[in-house]
Design a protein around this motif. Sequence first.
Motif, PDB file in Angstrom:
ATOM      1  N   LEU A   1      40.663  55.511  36.257  1.00 28.10           N
ATOM      2  CA  LEU A   1      40.669  54.225  35.568  1.00 28.10           C
ATOM      3  C   LEU A   1      41.612  53.275  36.311  1.00 28.10           C
ATOM      4  O   LEU A   1      42.725  53.653  36.678  1.00 28.10           O
TER       5      LEU A   1
ATOM      6  N   VAL B   1      27.278  45.358  34.596  1.00 28.49           N
ATOM      7  CA  VAL B   1      28.166  46.307  35.254  1.00 28.49           C
ATOM      8  C   VAL B   1      28.111  47.672  34.566  1.00 28.49           C
ATOM      9  O   VAL B   1      29.021  48.475  34.690  1.00 28.49           O
TER      10      VAL B   1
ATOM     11  N   ARG C   1      42.757  41.081  35.875  1.00 34.09           N
ATOM     12  CA  ARG C   1      43.061  41.604  34.539  1.00 34.09           C
ATOM     13  C   ARG C   1      41.839  42.302  33.945  1.00 34.09           C
ATOM     14  O   ARG C   1      41.951  43.368  33.343  1.00 34.09           O
TER      15      ARG C   1
ATOM     16  N   VAL D   1      38.540  53.468  27.374  1.00 37.44           N
ATOM     17  CA  VAL D   1      37.692  54.404  28.101  1.00 37.44           C
ATOM     18  C   VAL D   1      38.473  55.711  28.184  1.00 37.44           C
ATOM     19  O   VAL D   1      39.642  55.709  28.540  1.00 37.44           O
TER      20      VAL D   1
ATOM     21  N   GLY E   1      41.585  49.233  33.329  1.00 33.50           N
ATOM     22  CA  GLY E   1      41.017  50.161  32.350  1.00 33.50           C
ATOM     23  C   GLY E   1      39.569  50.496  32.601  1.00 33.50           C
ATOM     24  O   GLY E   1      38.973  51.255  31.861  1.00 33.50           O
ATOM     25  N   ARG E   2      38.952  49.901  33.654  1.00 33.05           N
ATOM     26  CA  ARG E   2      37.564  50.217  33.963  1.00 33.05           C
ATOM     27  C   ARG E   2      37.495  51.384  34.936  1.00 33.05           C
ATOM     28  O   ARG E   2      38.416  51.629  35.709  1.00 33.05           O
TER      29      ARG E   2
ATOM     30  N   LEU F   1      31.358  45.232  39.514  1.00 34.34           N
ATOM     31  CA  LEU F   1      32.154  44.335  38.682  1.00 34.34           C
ATOM     32  C   LEU F   1      32.754  43.223  39.538  1.00 34.34           C
ATOM     33  O   LEU F   1      32.696  42.047  39.192  1.00 34.34           O
TER      34      LEU F   1
END
Lengths: 85, 474, 235
Positions: free
Chosen positions: B392, C102, B45, C134, B49-50, B58
């Motif tokens: 993303l 990160v 989760r 983002v 969006g990263r 990460l």
Amino acid sequence: MYRLLDRITRGLASADELAELESLAAMVRDTSLCGLGQGSPNPVFSTLRYFRDEYMAHIDDHVCPAGVCKMEPREAAVAAGEGAR
Amino acid sequence: MADKTIVIEPVTRIEGHAKITIQLNESGEVADAHFHVTQFRGFERISQGRMVHEMPSLMARICGICPVSHMVASAKACDEILGVTVPPVGVRLRRVLNLAQIVQSHALSFFYLSSPDLLLGFDSDPALRNLVGVARQTPELARDGVALRRFGQRIIERLGGKRIHPAWVVPGGVSRPLEASERDSILAEIPDARERAHRTLDWYKKNVASWTDEVAHFGDFPSLYMGLVHEGGNAAYSDGLLRVVDSSGWVMADGVDPRAYGDYLGETVEPWSYLKSTYFKPLGYPAGIYRVGPLARLNVAERLGTPAADAELAEYRERLGRYPSSSFHYHYARLIEIVHCIDVIDHILSRSDILDPHVRARAEINRNEGVGVSEAPRGVLIHHYKVDDDGLVEWANLVIATGHNNLAMNRSVLQTARHYIKGDQVKEGMLNRVEAVIRCYDPCLSCSTHAVGQMPLQVDIRDAEGSLLRQVSR
Amino acid sequence: MSVLTLTIEGRDVAGQTGGTILQVARENGIAIPTLCHLQGLSDVGACRLCVVEVEGQRKLLPACVTAIDEGMKVTVNSERLTAYRRRIVELLFTERNHVCSVCVADRNCELQDLAVELGLTHFDLPLLSPQASVDATHERFGIDHNRCVLCTRCVRVCDEIEGAHTWDVMGRGTEARLITDMGIPWGDSNTCTSCGKCVQVCPTGALFEKGRSVAEARRRRPYLPYLVAHEGRTR
């Protein structure tokens, strides 16, 4: 500041958090650019000057002397205190 | 006598939080046993969006023990999303990093976590049953453990800049080429590491006869085995394709592109654990139980590919058969892998092209989906991402080694508990064996923050209504 | 133009009329922490990190926008100022989601440097942990609102130097967000010239070049000929 005040009115705050509120308010007053920012903590300062005992009643005795605030149960306050940090 | 449940919580000397419950029936025999993973992390989760370029670093945060394996699997998934071919030297450097990680993690598992049981005995005083106790009894064994772990960690540090969570592995390759001085200092340490690895292996082989009872009851059952192999059947660690064999050597699947993992692996969530259980789809649940990790890797591979390790592998197979089925042999397999990994690191770093500065390919987002796979110290690790056109992350799925082994760990716990626990007169050494069988798998419960062996162990014995009958504390 | 004399941190210094306390202090090698200030851009006094004490003034004054005066006595470092500055940086950290480990700007970040410089080792205030987005719609760049400190350097460089004024700020308080044009995705902006100046001036990892991985941000400020490299801090 709103968060801290909210916690005080719900009986969830500790004495440390009151100190936190005071230092934050002082910082906002001293470092703000315009009068709006400098004046924004005034309600905190004036109520603390005249009604500090009522703040303390919320924190230490878990009551609202004016009968305005709805306090959370004491167990919630204990749990919140543990979970706050 | 009423039904009873024994709870071992937390399980010590493993990486992460877990507990074991053992249910006793009316006559005091073990009715059922479960291995519960009680922590929940939610990385699938968090990553939503990263930016995809952040993913390797990460995802490495999932674990402080094997961050490198996560980075490698994650970076491979990202390579696919970028649609790039990683320069060969970049591939090799990633490989060295992953092998170094396996050496250090295996050293941690064997010396720090499991050798106290093996050296001092499963029934020895729990207060002394730790690495410090090992150091007191046979200082050279403890020294070898510390030195081998440091050997692996220093390679990671030299390549990636720091020991834990280096940000060196990036989508498309690695961020910085290797310097001659770094290569030379790694190569200089190899002879010493090699000697220590062989010494430990010899020690293990000399002593293995004294654990016959544990070998027979530490998860000895037929199952499938899965691992990565190169074309031709050599064991693979960062590249290669998946192969699945059964205990009699039947190849159930071979040359499986990791992208097709969904066709072969099914996942189910059990109510008692946050850890997903994976099973081999063609056989269904729960018949499709399989194991991954050192034992499985040696079972699926024809050979390792380095002469010294292959000689050890031949001896291992002579002693145990071609497809050993007891999870106790994870220890043995782990030690052979340490020998192998050191030799492969030596081999790769001795190549003349290893200092080539071309180690990274760059590209924009060219695909919306990517799957990456690597062999983590404890087994096959799969990262699967879906991203939007801007890069993303929209969705992520991680299939982690310990999840592959979940069904097997549960079955092993049950087998060990049935053999060692009778009635409610539970001795500490019995429970330690139940924990030790879990340690064989070296489960990584995605956790990096615990001091090894410091957690208090508490066993609750409860009746059918759940009321506490007896409490045993260490 | 005449020369004024004043004391900063007890030292006698001199500066030109119209100069700011920050300018004179830096000319004389006296460090004052800043964040929104970037030489070459106009100053807005928004971050409040450069506040100093001036004798005879009840209020604290931001050094970047306070003109010097004859005989001024300025204190740059006091217990109170350091505590306030540390608290300001703490508020910046707790307002959004700053996860250095990160972040593309890890070890190349002015916010991180400030935390180290001011000894901010932990947060007393709770994290707000907002759900910030983002925007990666631009071909070459992206903005991660989780890491934005609203210093508005990007807004100023885009307006004053590039002349595009693509960036602006929308909303108030904790809801304030940078926007491109009238709040449309960056990739859809038709004023953006894709010059990348905003990315170069960003003090944190909020504005980034696509394709850069963790700790890979490189701010090439010396290559912007009209901007002097951010001085006072070595990179």
